[in-house]
Design an enzyme around this catalytic site. Structure first.
Site, short mmCIF file in Angstrom:
data_model
loop_
_atom_site.label_atom_id
_atom_site.label_comp_id
_atom_site.label_asym_id
_atom_site.label_seq_id
_atom_site.Cartn_x
_atom_site.Cartn_y
_atom_site.Cartn_z
N ASP A 23 -20.71 50.80 -5.43
CA ASP A 23 -21.53 50.81 -4.22
C ASP A 23 -20.80 50.12 -3.08
O ASP A 23 -20.09 49.13 -3.29
CB ASP A 23 -22.86 50.11 -4.51
CG ASP A 23 -23.89 50.36 -3.44
OD1 ASP A 23 -23.75 51.34 -2.67
OD2 ASP A 23 -24.86 49.58 -3.35
N GLY A 24 -21.00 50.62 -1.87
CA GLY A 24 -20.50 49.93 -0.69
C GLY A 24 -19.43 50.66 0.10
O GLY A 24 -18.90 50.10 1.07
N GLY A 26 -19.75 53.15 2.22
CA GLY A 26 -20.18 53.35 3.60
C GLY A 26 -20.12 52.08 4.42
O GLY A 26 -19.67 52.09 5.58
N ARG A 27 -20.58 50.98 3.83
CA ARG A 27 -20.55 49.70 4.56
C ARG A 27 -19.12 49.23 4.79
O ARG A 27 -18.80 48.63 5.82
CB ARG A 27 -21.34 48.66 3.78
CG ARG A 27 -22.84 48.72 4.07
CD ARG A 27 -23.63 47.89 3.10
NE ARG A 27 -23.76 48.57 1.81
CZ ARG A 27 -24.26 48.02 0.72
NH1 ARG A 27 -24.66 46.76 0.74
NH2 ARG A 27 -24.36 48.71 -0.40
N SER A 68 -24.98 60.37 -7.96
CA SER A 68 -26.28 60.33 -8.62
C SER A 68 -27.07 61.59 -8.30
O SER A 68 -26.77 62.32 -7.35
CB SER A 68 -27.07 59.10 -8.18
OG SER A 68 -27.66 59.31 -6.91
N ASN A 71 -28.17 61.61 -4.77
CA ASN A 71 -27.19 61.70 -3.68
C ASN A 71 -27.25 63.02 -2.93
O ASN A 71 -26.68 63.14 -1.84
CB ASN A 71 -25.77 61.47 -4.20
CG ASN A 71 -25.46 60.01 -4.49
OD1 ASN A 71 -24.57 59.69 -5.28
ND2 ASN A 71 -26.21 59.09 -3.87
N TRP A 72 -27.95 64.03 -3.48
CA TRP A 72 -28.12 65.28 -2.76
C TRP A 72 -28.91 65.07 -1.47
O TRP A 72 -28.90 65.92 -0.57
CB TRP A 72 -28.84 66.30 -3.63
CG TRP A 72 -28.06 66.72 -4.85
CD1 TRP A 72 -28.31 66.37 -6.14
CD2 TRP A 72 -26.90 67.56 -4.88
NE1 TRP A 72 -27.37 66.95 -6.98
CE2 TRP A 72 -26.51 67.69 -6.23
CE3 TRP A 72 -26.16 68.23 -3.89
CZ2 TRP A 72 -25.40 68.45 -6.62
CZ3 TRP A 72 -25.06 68.99 -4.29
CH2 TRP A 72 -24.69 69.09 -5.64
N ARG A 74 -28.28 63.00 0.75
CA ARG A 74 -27.38 62.59 1.85
C ARG A 74 -27.06 63.78 2.73
O ARG A 74 -27.26 64.93 2.34
CB ARG A 74 -26.11 61.98 1.26
CG ARG A 74 -26.36 60.70 0.50
CD ARG A 74 -25.09 59.99 0.11
NE ARG A 74 -25.38 58.73 -0.56
CZ ARG A 74 -24.45 57.83 -0.88
NH1 ARG A 74 -23.18 58.06 -0.59
NH2 ARG A 74 -24.79 56.71 -1.47
#
Length: 243
Positions: A23-24, A26-27, A68, A71-72, A74
């Site tokens: 995770d992370g 994008g940030r 996941s 995630n679709w 998005r």
């Protein structure tokens, strides 16, 4: 391959199976005023570094949460970028996996992906199927709740057909129906980026896994961070409900 857990822990203990919620991305990109795809590209580099480090450390199985079932949701452009990066990873890294005797596994319903991506995944799985070394499992279009629902449905169908006594259903039967039925028991689950939730990942398998939440964004998670996580695991005492 899955077996009942063995009491383990203490200095020097090495997890057989490590899973990571990556995770992370994008940030990481946002902090650098870059588009999100730049974070995903950096995340792929982290996958390479961490998977190589896990092999060098002797970790038997590494499972990575790459896409996941949620995630679709998005933006279509971002999903397309992720598919492109998956294509690139398979094409560029498959030869190394074959050479390093790595067995590639995919958990989740990846057949929802574009046809060419499905073909690449099928080919990668087939070309590494005969390898006898460490396992690299990639979770693609995976969701823990769907995995458990599908397992329950298959057992219910067998019971309805008279092939299974419902009273005989136990944890072992459920586990045998999971996507991870041929993986070692999950020992350590890591989530990067400072979030403290499982996000529908390996819900059954995490029942007695050690959980570790770190603030590091996934693209910055490397060899040193994996070594620190394994060292943290080695200091824990695992009792599995015992004393």
């Amino acid at each position: 391959m899955s077996t009942a857990p063995i009491l383990a822990g203490g200095e020097g203990a090495l997890p057989r199976h490590v899973a990571i919620i990556m995770d992370g991305n994008g940030r990481w990109a946002k902090k650098r005023f870059l588009p999100r795809v730049a974070g995903h590209k950096a995340g792929v580099e982290a996958v390479r570094a961490v998977s190589r480090a896990a092999r060098a450390m002797g970790i038997e199985a590494l499972t990575l949460y790459a896409f996941s079932s949620e995630n679709w949701r998005r933006p279509e452009e971002e999903v397309g970028d992720l598919m492109g990066l998956l294509r690139l990873f398979i094409r560029s890294d498959l030869a190394e996996l074959v050479r390093e005797n790595v067995r590639l596994r995919v958990i989740g319903d990846f057949r929802r992906f574009p046809n060419d991506v499905v073909a690449l995944i099928d080919d990668a799985i087939a070309r590494t199927a005969g390898n006898s070394g460490p396992l690299l499992a990639i979770a693609l279009n995976y969701g823990g709740q769907a995995e458990l629902t599908n397992a329950a449905r298959r057992l219910a169908e067998r019971a309805a057909a008279g092939a299974l006594d419902p009273a005989a259903i136990d944890a072992g039967m459920i586990e045998a129906e999971l996507d991870t039925h041929d993986l070692p028991p999950l020992d350590l689950l890591i989530r990067t980026s400072g979030e403290h939730r499982l996000s529908n990942f390996l819900l059954w398998q995490a029942a007695y896994a050690e959980l570790l939440f770190v603030d590091t964004l996934w693209p910055d998670f490397g060899v040193a961070e994996l070594e620190a996580a394994v060292a943290d695991f080695a200091r824990r005492q695992r009792r599995f409900g015992g004393l």
